[in-house]
Design an enzyme around this catalytic site. Sequence first.
Site, PDB file in Angstrom:
ATOM      1  N   LYS A   1      49.506  45.133  45.104  1.00 57.79           N
ATOM      2  CA  LYS A   1      50.014  43.758  45.293  1.00 57.79           C
ATOM      3  C   LYS A   1      51.379  43.599  44.636  1.00 57.79           C
ATOM      4  O   LYS A   1      52.232  42.844  45.081  1.00 57.79           O
ATOM      5  CB  LYS A   1      49.014  42.766  44.689  1.00 57.79           C
ATOM      6  CG  LYS A   1      49.338  41.320  45.022  1.00 57.79           C
ATOM      7  CD  LYS A   1      48.290  40.377  44.478  1.00 57.79           C
ATOM      8  CE  LYS A   1      48.427  40.208  43.016  1.00 57.79           C
ATOM      9  NZ  LYS A   1      48.746  39.039  42.393  1.00 57.79           N
TER      10      LYS A   1
ATOM     11  N   HIS B   1      32.440  42.995  43.461  1.00 53.21           N
ATOM     12  CA  HIS B   1      33.691  42.362  43.874  1.00 53.21           C
ATOM     13  C   HIS B   1      33.412  41.440  45.037  1.00 53.21           C
ATOM     14  O   HIS B   1      32.622  41.758  45.909  1.00 53.21           O
ATOM     15  CB  HIS B   1      34.739  43.414  44.246  1.00 53.21           C
ATOM     16  CG  HIS B   1      35.559  43.762  43.065  1.00 53.21           C
ATOM     17  ND1 HIS B   1      36.817  43.262  42.864  1.00 53.21           N
ATOM     18  CD2 HIS B   1      35.269  44.493  41.983  1.00 53.21           C
ATOM     19  CE1 HIS B   1      37.267  43.713  41.706  1.00 53.21           C
ATOM     20  NE2 HIS B   1      36.350  44.460  41.162  1.00 53.21           N
TER      21      HIS B   1
END
EC number: 4.1.1.31
Length: 966
Positions: free
Chosen positions: A601, A172
């Site tokens: 999110k 990532h």
Amino acid sequence: MARNAVDKATSIDAQLRLLAPQKLSDDDKLVEYDALLLDRFLDILQDLHGEDIRETVQECYELAAEYENKLDPKMLDEIGNVLTSLDPGDSIVITKSFSHMLILANLAEEVQIAYRRRIKLKKGDFVDENSATTESDIEETLKRLMHQLKKSPLEVFDALKNQTVDLVLTAHPTQSVRRSLLQKHGRIRNCLTQLYAKDITPDEKQELDEALQREIQAAFRTDEIRRAPPTPQDEMRAGMSYFHETIWKGVPKFLRRVDTALKNIGINERLPYNAPIIQFSSWMGGDRDGNPRVTPEITRDVCLLARMMAANLYNAQIEDLMFELSMWRCSDELRVKVDELHRSSKKDTTKHYIEFWKQVPPSEPYRVILSDVRDKLYNTRERARHLLASGFSEIPEEATFTDVEQFLEPLELCYRSLCACGDRSVADGSLLDFLRQVSTFGLSLVRLDIRQESDRHTDVMDAITEYLGIGSYRKWTEEKRQEWLLSELNGKRPLFGPDLPKSDEIADVLDTFHVLAELPSDSFGAYVISMATAPSDVLAVELLQRECHVKKPLRVVPLFEKLADLEAAPAALARLFSVEWYRNRINGKQEVMIGYSDSGKDAGRFSAAWQLYKAQEELINVAKLYGVKLTMFHGRGGTVGRGGGPTHLAILSQPPETIHGSLRVTVQGEVIEQSFGEEHLCFRTLQRFTAATLEHGMHPPISPKPEWRALMDEMAIVATKEYRSIVFEEPRFVEYFRLATPEMEYGRMNIGSRPSKRKPSAGIESLRAIPWIFAWTQTRFHLPVWLGFGAAFKHVLDKDIRNLQTLQEMYNQWPFFRVTIDLVEMVFAKGDPGIAALYDKLLVSEDLWSFGKRLRANYEETKQLLLQVAGHKDLLEGDPYLKQRLRIRDSYITALNVCQAYMLKRIRDPGFQVNPGPHLSKDIMDMGKPASELVKLNTTSEYAPGLEDTLILTMKGIAAGMQNTG
């Protein structure tokens, strides 16, 4: 050196001691370590760039420390005045200095943690109550299970040898430090550790101090900025370097410690070498979700590279093993094999070896066996190398190891023979370690997961049904899709031929399946489908594996990440298990991945955490109903906003029965270095995961009471509503977010190979979770983590003040709730709304100032309510060590924040007036070409000289200071 500079040099130490006035315990050496590294660095800085630069760094540091003590925003303006008067070259040097000092502070922390741990092990207990809740010493855990929970040694042994923790390394885009620097940091840590060793002579001390200064200078003189984005192959090589450095040797060492811990509770047998306690997988080069740079060719290259690396690591050890196993006594079973090998071996094939380069005589039976293993390993490596270089190799496959059983067979034979001849203690030496490495790493080092979006499979299916003339798969109902997929899965005929019309995207998906068919099956782990919502998503992948002739199909893992998907996940799984063909295919085992980033999110941390908890409970119940053993695969990030936090606590706060001895979890980007960067860190990571998984299985946390659940449900609705009303419904939120944070400039960091947006020019929905969190972490406002908590608490307390007692009871009795609150408390301790206000003042248009003010008032209110629920007067009052570490870091971060805010102002507003003072830096090489040379490192910047590099250095420095990026 001028007198006032000497005064200043001592004053930085004095400032440090003001920030952390007293030792927290006898073994607290943090300020000592930090002061030493800082003094060495400031001397180096002065030697390289002159006294004026050193004084400027110290002035900024002192102003920042004063701000931390008084929280007076005037101090921030003063730092701003100093920084905006610098020319571009000086600006880069000053920013780099602060970034570097923060990294040194982190290294001092790591050495201190390791030092306290060694003291603890010598004492044979936990240093303090706190570490008992955050550490998981394997021996401590085994004793606790027996004495407090009355488990028998045999029960503990059985549970341990049957459990599996699979750590999945992902690339990532959050590892913001270059590998060249990571290696230097490791050497600084080693020097610092040895400098404080008890039995060190004055000469050794001097040599170590010189080495320390050399490494600090080398790190400072290395360009911190990646000048080009890494490719997936770069990411894979970076990830694999940890195997080479620490994991490879760390695993057998850790398993020996487990053996010792078992012995100490009365188990006189070692863990079987093939007990799958720790496994490793990877997403580097396999995760193509939203990353067009991961192609089938890259997946193939990455697998071959991993095989080559594995063979290299085994090759490096096999000769040591040959030296060790010099015995002549052996079992009849081994003797038969030795005679057979000796007859068939050629005399002159071993000239390319350094040791044992002539044919081994049959009087050294173990060496004969291992010599054959060595030949096959050599061929395995060379064949992988040829295939990687040219796609072709003359070495036949049968001359290599093709599967791990073949590799284990001769080693097991040696082990059995040694035991039969009374040499068990020899068998349990390096040979056992080697067997354990083969069992853990196999021939592929790690198993590569493939991840792809479900939509991409739907496109392929649509192309196939259109080609067959039976309509558009995309337009079919779920029932019709399932019916057709199952009839094809039950049939025998091929679905399509080479003449299937293919777009580039469709060819890419099919070629990936062809790579799965072509390479050895032990190279791969799971096939993860993101955005999976229906059984047909899973069945489509099963059908494509069959069509592309994947000999040993990968297990298919649906990934649920958005809030709505998590809510619908149990029903989706039940529909999948109700398909008889699929139940027969999975043999009673299923894996499901849950995503922490996107759910956070989408709904904020509070609701995401609660929904993830409930989804796991319900998924486990569905699996039980169908008699399936479910493994949860946790897609956690490094930051709290993306599900991060201390490993031990995270595992122990999962719902009861959801781990059951098998756990998969991602170890992402920036966390890989914190988990495996050093030998002792690697050991600690393996220990934490193993001990916490064992404890969760044998002593599950309590289930929440019905009234706690009801309160959580009520609060989650309020939290989601508040979060979404601001993030998604406030018409100018996106505008505010882009102005108040460095989100627009994030892409310049070249952190990862993946684009930061799924779709260009869209809103928050399409922004990846990583840059979303990264941007708020940089300004120390952490909005995605805390937003929603305050409204939820306020709602239930306004409704009935007695709810405060219930919330405090939940905090004290329910691990999940406690961990959720503690992590947010830690984020508040790292946050600073005063810094966020500076960004607003400099970067946000005046008509949006009131919006920022409102958010900061919300921040303060949430913090107070959180402390009330936790029953704390101050943040982190229960963890003085963490509090001390954050205090020491804060001044460096503040200076970088001020620098970043002003850099963003200069980049975005060309009319912003600055008045550069005289050039400060002296460079020892050439007085005419000082630090301005640094400006030329960046040849592609569209901004004024030096601005972009200074900005990127602030981002990297703040990321190092927050100890997590995205």
